[in-house]
Design a protein around this motif. Structure first.
Motif, short mmCIF file in Angstrom:
data_model
loop_
_atom_site.label_atom_id
_atom_site.label_comp_id
_atom_site.label_asym_id
_atom_site.label_seq_id
_atom_site.Cartn_x
_atom_site.Cartn_y
_atom_site.Cartn_z
N ALA A 129 11.53 31.32 21.42
CA ALA A 129 10.69 30.89 22.53
C ALA A 129 9.79 29.76 22.09
N SER A 130 9.36 28.95 23.06
CA SER A 130 8.51 27.80 22.77
C SER A 130 7.39 27.72 23.80
N PHE A 131 6.32 27.01 23.43
CA PHE A 131 5.13 26.97 24.27
C PHE A 131 4.47 25.60 24.20
N ALA A 132 3.79 25.25 25.30
CA ALA A 132 2.96 24.05 25.32
C ALA A 132 1.69 24.39 26.07
N LEU A 133 0.59 23.79 25.65
CA LEU A 133 -0.71 24.00 26.27
C LEU A 133 -1.22 22.67 26.77
N ASN A 134 -1.69 22.61 28.02
CA ASN A 134 -2.21 21.36 28.54
C ASN A 134 -3.74 21.36 28.56
N ALA A 135 -4.30 20.21 28.87
CA ALA A 135 -5.75 20.03 28.80
C ALA A 135 -6.49 20.88 29.83
N ALA A 136 -5.79 21.32 30.85
CA ALA A 136 -6.40 22.19 31.85
C ALA A 136 -6.44 23.65 31.41
N GLY A 137 -5.89 23.94 30.22
CA GLY A 137 -5.88 25.30 29.73
C GLY A 137 -4.74 26.14 30.24
N GLU A 138 -3.68 25.49 30.80
CA GLU A 138 -2.52 26.20 31.30
C GLU A 138 -1.44 26.25 30.21
N VAL A 139 -0.72 27.37 30.15
CA VAL A 139 0.36 27.55 29.19
C VAL A 139 1.70 27.37 29.89
N LEU A 140 2.57 26.58 29.30
CA LEU A 140 3.96 26.45 29.73
C LEU A 140 4.83 27.13 28.69
N SER A 141 5.84 27.87 29.11
CA SER A 141 6.68 28.59 28.15
C SER A 141 8.13 28.54 28.59
N TRP A 142 9.03 28.75 27.62
CA TRP A 142 10.46 28.77 27.88
C TRP A 142 11.15 29.45 26.70
N GLY A 143 12.37 29.92 26.93
CA GLY A 143 13.10 30.61 25.87
C GLY A 143 13.37 32.05 26.22
N CYS A 144 13.30 32.94 25.22
CA CYS A 144 13.73 34.32 25.39
C CYS A 144 12.66 35.20 26.01
N GLY A 145 13.09 36.06 26.91
CA GLY A 145 12.39 37.13 27.58
C GLY A 145 10.92 37.36 27.33
N ALA A 146 10.61 38.54 26.75
CA ALA A 146 9.22 38.95 26.61
C ALA A 146 8.43 38.01 25.72
N ALA A 147 9.08 37.38 24.75
CA ALA A 147 8.37 36.46 23.86
C ALA A 147 7.83 35.26 24.63
N SER A 148 8.58 34.76 25.60
CA SER A 148 8.12 33.61 26.38
C SER A 148 7.13 34.01 27.45
N GLY A 149 7.09 35.30 27.77
CA GLY A 149 6.22 35.76 28.84
C GLY A 149 6.81 35.59 30.21
N GLN A 150 8.04 35.07 30.30
CA GLN A 150 8.71 34.89 31.58
C GLN A 150 9.56 36.12 31.91
N SER A 151 9.87 36.30 33.18
CA SER A 151 10.60 37.49 33.60
C SER A 151 12.08 37.42 33.27
N SER A 152 12.63 36.21 33.11
CA SER A 152 14.05 36.04 32.82
C SER A 152 14.33 36.22 31.34
N ASP A 153 15.54 36.70 31.01
CA ASP A 153 15.95 36.81 29.61
C ASP A 153 16.08 35.44 28.95
N ARG A 154 16.42 34.44 29.76
CA ARG A 154 16.57 33.07 29.26
C ARG A 154 15.92 32.12 30.25
N THR A 155 14.87 31.45 29.79
CA THR A 155 14.23 30.44 30.61
C THR A 155 14.56 29.09 29.99
N LEU A 156 15.41 28.32 30.66
CA LEU A 156 16.00 27.13 30.05
C LEU A 156 15.14 25.88 30.19
#
Length: 417
Positions: free
Chosen positions: A316-343
């Motif tokens: 999984a991978s992550f990016a943080l923007n200046a507004a304090g928002e987190v963007l994530s993608w990759g595998c399931g629970a590690a990315s924090g997204q509901s999908s097993d794969r967030t492409l």
């Protein structure tokens, strides 16, 4: 004053003994750090810290148990190198339990550190040169090591190659330019030059000039090289993040590039191999392989707020923007997204507070918020929903790090903590 706290399942790397689940409670790291004013931390199977004076401290595992070429070549953990040297200090003081307590690494002042699975990196404050120590089976030290305990037996790679003393990368003829920051993957290393170029060495084909001629070839060399591809060489890179086997690069203009090292994370020794970018950790489509090992700009629905930080875990991978928002993608629970794969990168809506810091472990993530809280999710936390780490004082958080199975935070403290 600032103090280091830790929590999680890796007792040695945590720096204190006793049970701790992934969601805490955390405890203050003692030993030589008990009196130090800590500035930043890094972690993998071992942990590193730097104090306000630039002194480097290490603790945790100092062997290649569970990986490294010696483990695979000689047939199991009993043949792993017992002193692969990622702690950067010899001889170890006393018995195995002594590694719970942090102790100084013998090197000059540092401004940045990186912890790979079995090796360590640091940037010297005055010279801005990179120093490395630990396992060198794939050239991840960026210089020569030695086999056995005889320093005269020199090597640049191989199952028994390592060096437990901090020495300069490229110290035998190939020098990096002045460096601002470093990152360490499982079998490779990355440096961000003060001039804005990014460099890599070890088992890595990302951005290598010959990658298109050898699309299935994984380069393994101690010689640092400048990463190229898709216009990256014309950009000013400011940050790098190294996952298990992939890289993220953030530029001054807020552009995000990603690529695979080309390795499976195990030196090509697994019988069943997870496909490169199999979980979408690059945040973009692929294969073919030649495109995955080419640093390519991620075209994604990033918000109008510029990116300021990046983090990379195993899948999984992550990016943080200046507004304090987190963007994530990759595998399931590690990315924090509901999908097993967030492409492709998506906003992580599980965080209601503004985030100021982010770090990624093997299968978990850690963030600090503007309200002085530290939150975790993924493996150990038991959920893709962020939970607050117990045992931490609610004060300013200065640094966070996520290791193999543990996490660290540097928090403003006083003698009562």
């Amino acid at each position: 004053m600032a103090c280091a706290f830790s929590w999680g399942g890796a007792a040695l790397a945590r720096g204190w003994s006793g049970a701790s689940a992934g969601d805490g409670p955390a405890a203050r790291v003692g030993g030589a750090l008990a009196r130090a004013d800590v500035a930043l931390v890094a972690g993998s199977r071992h942990s590193l810290a730097v104090d306000k004076d630039g002194a480097v401290f290490s603790w945790g595992a100092n062997n290649s148990n569970g990986g490294g070429d010696a483990y695979f070549v000689h047939g199991g953990s009993s043949s792993a190198i017992p002193d692969s040297g990622q702690l950067g200090r010899h001889p170890l003081p006393g018995a195995r339990a002594s590694r719970h307590a942090p102790a100084p690494v013998r090197m000059s002042r540092a401004v940045a550190v990186g912890a790979g699975r079995y090796h360590s990196l640091a940037v010297d404050e005055r010279s801005r040169r990179v120093y490395s120590w630990g396992l060198n089976d794939h050239g991840q030290l960026g210089r020569a090591g030695s086999e056995g305990r005889e320093p005269s037996v020199r090597c640049v790679r191989g199952a028994r190659c390592r060096d437990g003393w901090p020495r300069r990368v490229g110290g035998e003829g190939v020098a990096l330019p002045p460096v601002a920051d470093v990152a360490a993957g499982r079998y490779f290393s990355v440096a961000v030059g003060a001039s804005g170029r990014a460099y890599a060495w070890g088992r890595c084909s990302c951005g290598h000039a010959n990658r298109s001629a050898y699309p299935s070839f994984v380069r393994s060399s101690p010689s640092p090289y400048a990463l190229e591809g898709e216009g990256l060489e014309a950009e000013h890179v400011v940050k790098a993040a190294a996952g298990y086997a992939h890289l993220l690069l953030l530029t001054r203009r807020g552009l995000l590039f990603s690529c695979e090292s080309g390795d499976d994370g195990y030196g090509g020794r697994l019988q069943v191999v997870q496909p490169l970018n199999g979980f979408g950790q690059l945040g973009r489509p692929g294969p073919p392989l030649v495109h995955l090992t080419l640093p390519r700009r991620m075209v994604a629905p990033f918000s109008a707020s510029p990116l300021v930080a990046i983090a990379a875990g195993r899948c999984a991978s992550f990016a943080l923007n200046a507004a304090g928002e987190v963007l994530s993608w990759g595998c399931g629970a590690a990315s924090g997204q509901s999908s097993d794969r967030t492409l492709t990168p998506k906003r992580f809506d599980g965080l209601a507070q503004r985030v100021t810091l982010i770090a990624a472990g093997e299968y978990h993530a850690v963030v600090a918020t503007g309200q002085g809280e530290v939150l975790v999710w993924g493996a150990g936390a038991g959920s893709a929903v962020p939970v607050r780490v117990r045992g931490l004082p609610r004060r300013q958080v200065l640094s966070v790090a996520a290791g193999y199975q543990h996490s660290l935070a540097v928090i403003a403290c006083d003698t009562a903590d």
